[in-house]
Design a protein around this motif. Structure first.
Motif, short mmCIF file in Angstrom:
data_model
loop_
_atom_site.label_atom_id
_atom_site.label_comp_id
_atom_site.label_asym_id
_atom_site.label_seq_id
_atom_site.Cartn_x
_atom_site.Cartn_y
_atom_site.Cartn_z
N LYS A 220 0.82 -1.21 0.00
CA LYS A 220 0.00 0.00 0.00
C LYS A 220 0.85 1.26 0.00
O LYS A 220 0.37 2.34 -0.39
CB LYS A 220 -0.96 -0.01 1.19
CG LYS A 220 -2.06 -1.07 1.07
CD LYS A 220 -2.87 -1.18 2.34
CE LYS A 220 -3.92 -2.30 2.22
NZ LYS A 220 -4.62 -2.55 3.50
N SER A 241 -14.14 4.23 1.33
CA SER A 241 -13.69 3.17 2.25
C SER A 241 -14.87 2.37 2.78
O SER A 241 -15.11 2.31 3.99
CB SER A 241 -12.92 3.79 3.41
OG SER A 241 -13.71 4.78 4.07
N ASN A 256 -12.30 -5.68 4.77
CA ASN A 256 -11.21 -5.24 5.62
C ASN A 256 -10.88 -6.32 6.64
O ASN A 256 -11.66 -7.26 6.85
CB ASN A 256 -11.58 -3.94 6.32
CG ASN A 256 -11.83 -2.82 5.33
OD1 ASN A 256 -10.99 -2.55 4.47
ND2 ASN A 256 -13.00 -2.18 5.43
N CYS A 262 -13.38 0.99 8.36
CA CYS A 262 -12.21 1.88 8.31
C CYS A 262 -12.52 3.23 8.94
O CYS A 262 -11.64 4.11 8.98
CB CYS A 262 -11.76 2.07 6.87
SG CYS A 262 -11.20 0.54 6.08
N GLN A 266 -16.06 7.21 3.78
CA GLN A 266 -14.87 7.87 3.24
C GLN A 266 -13.92 8.19 4.38
O GLN A 266 -14.35 8.57 5.47
CB GLN A 266 -15.25 9.17 2.52
CG GLN A 266 -15.84 8.99 1.13
CD GLN A 266 -15.91 10.31 0.39
OE1 GLN A 266 -16.04 11.39 0.98
NE2 GLN A 266 -15.82 10.25 -0.93
N VAL A 267 -12.61 8.02 4.10
CA VAL A 267 -11.59 8.43 5.07
C VAL A 267 -10.48 9.11 4.28
O VAL A 267 -10.37 8.97 3.06
CB VAL A 267 -11.00 7.24 5.86
CG1 VAL A 267 -12.07 6.60 6.75
CG2 VAL A 267 -10.40 6.20 4.93
N LEU A 269 -6.67 9.74 2.90
CA LEU A 269 -5.64 8.81 2.46
C LEU A 269 -4.72 8.44 3.62
O LEU A 269 -4.33 7.29 3.77
CB LEU A 269 -4.84 9.43 1.31
CG LEU A 269 -3.72 8.57 0.71
CD1 LEU A 269 -4.26 7.26 0.15
CD2 LEU A 269 -2.97 9.36 -0.37
N ASP A 271 -5.46 8.35 6.85
CA ASP A 271 -6.15 7.44 7.77
C ASP A 271 -6.31 6.05 7.14
O ASP A 271 -6.27 5.04 7.86
CB ASP A 271 -7.51 8.00 8.17
CG ASP A 271 -7.41 9.03 9.27
OD1 ASP A 271 -6.38 9.04 9.98
OD2 ASP A 271 -8.35 9.83 9.44
N ALA A 272 -6.49 6.00 5.83
CA ALA A 272 -6.59 4.70 5.16
C ALA A 272 -5.31 3.91 5.34
O ALA A 272 -5.34 2.69 5.56
CB ALA A 272 -6.89 4.90 3.67
N CYS A 277 -6.61 0.18 5.40
CA CYS A 277 -7.95 -0.05 4.86
C CYS A 277 -7.88 -0.71 3.48
O CYS A 277 -7.49 -0.08 2.49
CB CYS A 277 -8.69 1.28 4.77
SG CYS A 277 -10.40 1.12 4.23
N THR A 279 -10.34 -1.80 1.46
CA THR A 279 -11.30 -1.33 0.45
C THR A 279 -10.88 0.02 -0.14
O THR A 279 -11.08 0.27 -1.33
CB THR A 279 -12.72 -1.23 1.06
OG1 THR A 279 -12.70 -0.35 2.20
CG2 THR A 279 -13.22 -2.60 1.49
N ALA A 280 -10.29 0.87 0.70
CA ALA A 280 -9.84 2.17 0.22
C ALA A 280 -8.73 2.01 -0.81
O ALA A 280 -8.74 2.66 -1.87
CB ALA A 280 -9.38 3.04 1.38
#
Length: 483
Positions: A220, A241, A256, A262, A266-267, A269, A271-272, A277, A279-280
């Motif tokens: 990632k 997310s 996840n 997550c 939405q979160v 980038l 925090d992902a 995360c 899925t993000a």
């Protein structure tokens, strides 16, 4: 002279020319191959009859030749047993050579081009020829920390100095004791080699440099780098997310870890990455596309062919011709993307070094028997992996992983650590591999490290990279910083 005699004379002449040509080809054209053929007994006696140079780490010999009372004259000895087997490899009458014993053989035997004048001096003075010392970049405390922290778990550790590419630790378990292969009894050495070939965990191959694994969520970092480099994302950019992402063109889904959330639909980038995360990042991979991910992976060192450090490092690969479901899985380090632990350490090292990826190297200095330096490895930039701005953003995001995310187990009091966890699925029915990669101190990096613990180590199916691999990385970082 009649015709039959002329023909016979011509035939004899042709055979004579063929014989002389064949003999000349064997003596000159094939000389190098014959001299290096491990089956050549004369080469073996010549090599063992002279003192082979030591391999050195931290000023101490980790492989050396000692005189023995037998026809060979000297025997190879490895004082630390299996601790450095991924570095030194073995030197064996019956089984040849591996790792540094193979890659630096010309220097260790004194036959290297840079030792020409040393050989001339020995010839003129009548001094018995000796091989050169190969001084490695390994930090013994870091190597020992890797061994102690991994214990009986199968896996590997690779650590690099980000600013130079010096390899500070290279450890693989299970390893093997090279002393068992260095014995002069060919039957004993061959029997032991056969046992090691058949042993579980493939101990003769270094997992740090000779095996590839799905990098899991450590990849990632590559996906995040591609997003930041595109100019369309910052660390604060919201990314989708969902708790579950349906893969395009299929009914399959990506979830996840543990089915967790997550933090919303939405979160950011940052925090992902902090909570890793899936899925993000799968969604992000689909948005960025295959070309962007492949280009970014190549800039970090993937798909560059076999690398020499000088031991051989197998190529880390990014798959091609991906359909959308495969692309989403690749973006989170699954499917067919595969990396060595050294490659994963290179990703962190490039980020730590402001985006500049340095060529890793294992040999610092080659020193002749009279202690004169005959060669020194100079740091060399391999590529610009990311811009300094992207490297800075990734550093802050990786600090969040360790400070308040999935990598808390890597925290070191008084030291800012930047890291990324990974849990990579393997074959069906087997526990996942646990990964962790990091560098420290985050503000002035001295070491970048990658750790893999195969099949979850002692925790099996319950393992995560944060639980199992991060403490190993922490121990190696502390050893380097304390050395």
């Amino acid at each position: 002279m009649n015709t039959p005699l002329r023909r016979l004379a011509t035939l004899v002449l042709v055979m004579f020319v063929a014989l002389m040509g064949s003999a000349s080809w064997v003596q000159f054209g094939q000389a190098s191959d014959l001299n290096t053929d491990p089956r050549n007994a004369r080469t073996l006696y010549r090599e063992h009859g002279n003192a082979r140079g030591p391999i050195v780490a931290g000023g101490e010999a980790i492989a050396e030749s000692v005189p023995v009372d037998d026809p060979f004259g000297y025997q190879r000895v490895y004082p630390q047993g299996d601790l450095y087997s991924a570095v030194t490899g073995f030197y064996s009458i019956a089984n040849g050579r591996s790792q540094l014993e193979r890659a630096a053989n010309d220097e260790l035997t004194g036959r290297g081009d840079q030792l020409f004048f040393s050989r001339i001096r020995d010839l003129l003075t009548g001094r018995r020829p000796e091989g050169a010392a190969v001084e490695t970049t390994i930090v013994p405390a870091a190597q020992q920390a890797a061994s102690t922290a991994l214990g009986d778990q199968e896996g590997a550790v690779a650590a690099i100095e980000p600013s130079t590419g010096r390899i500070l630790a290279l450890y693989s378990t299970p390893g093997f004791d090279p002393n068992a292969l260095a014995v002069h009894s060919t039957s004993e050495a061959s029997a032991r080699y056969a046992e090691l070939e058949a042993a579980p965990g493939n101990p003769l191959r270094s997992k740090a440099t000779q095996e590839r694994f799905a990098p899991g969520s450590t990849f990632k970092l590559v996906t995040a780098a591609a997003a930041l480099e595109s100019g369309a994302y910052t660390a604060d950019t919201p990314v989708p997310s969902p708790n579950e992402l349906t893969l395009p063109q299929t009914t399959a889904t990506i979830g996840n870890f543990g089915g967790s959330s997550c933090g919303g639909e939405q979160v950011s980038l940052a925090d992902a990455l902090r909570v890793s995360c899936n899925t993000a990042f799968a969604s992000l991979g689909l948005t960025l596309g295959e070309d962007a991910l492949q280009e970014q992976a190549e800039r970090f060192g993937f798909d560059r062919g076999e690398m020499t450090v000088p031991i051989q490092v197998v190529e880390s690969v990014f798959p091609t011709d991906l359909d959308p479901p495969s692309l989403a899985q690749t973006a989170i380090g699954q499917r067919d993307v595969a990396a060595t632990p050294l490659q994963v350490a290179m990703i962190s090292a490039a980020i730590a070094n402001g985006g500049r990826l340095m060529q890793p190297y294992l040999v610092d200095t080659v020193r002749a028997a009279d202690l004169t330096v005959v060669s020194t490895t100079e740091p060399e930039e391999l590529s610009t992996a990311v811009s300094p701005e992207t490297a800075g953003a990734l550093t802050q995001m990786m600090r969040g992983v360790v400070d308040s995310g999935t990598g808390r187990s890597a925290q070191i009091p008084g030291v800012q650590v930047a890291g990324k966890t990974g849990t990579a699925e393997t074959v069906s029915g087997q526990p996942p591999h646990a990964w962790f990669t990091a560098f420290a101190p985050a503000e002035a990096p001295r070491v970048a490290v990658a750790v893999i613990v195969e099949n979850g180590g002692n925790l099996g199916n319950e393992a995560t990279g944060g639980q199992v691999a991060a403490p190993v990385a922490r121990a190696v970082i502390e050893a380097v910083l304390g050395s």
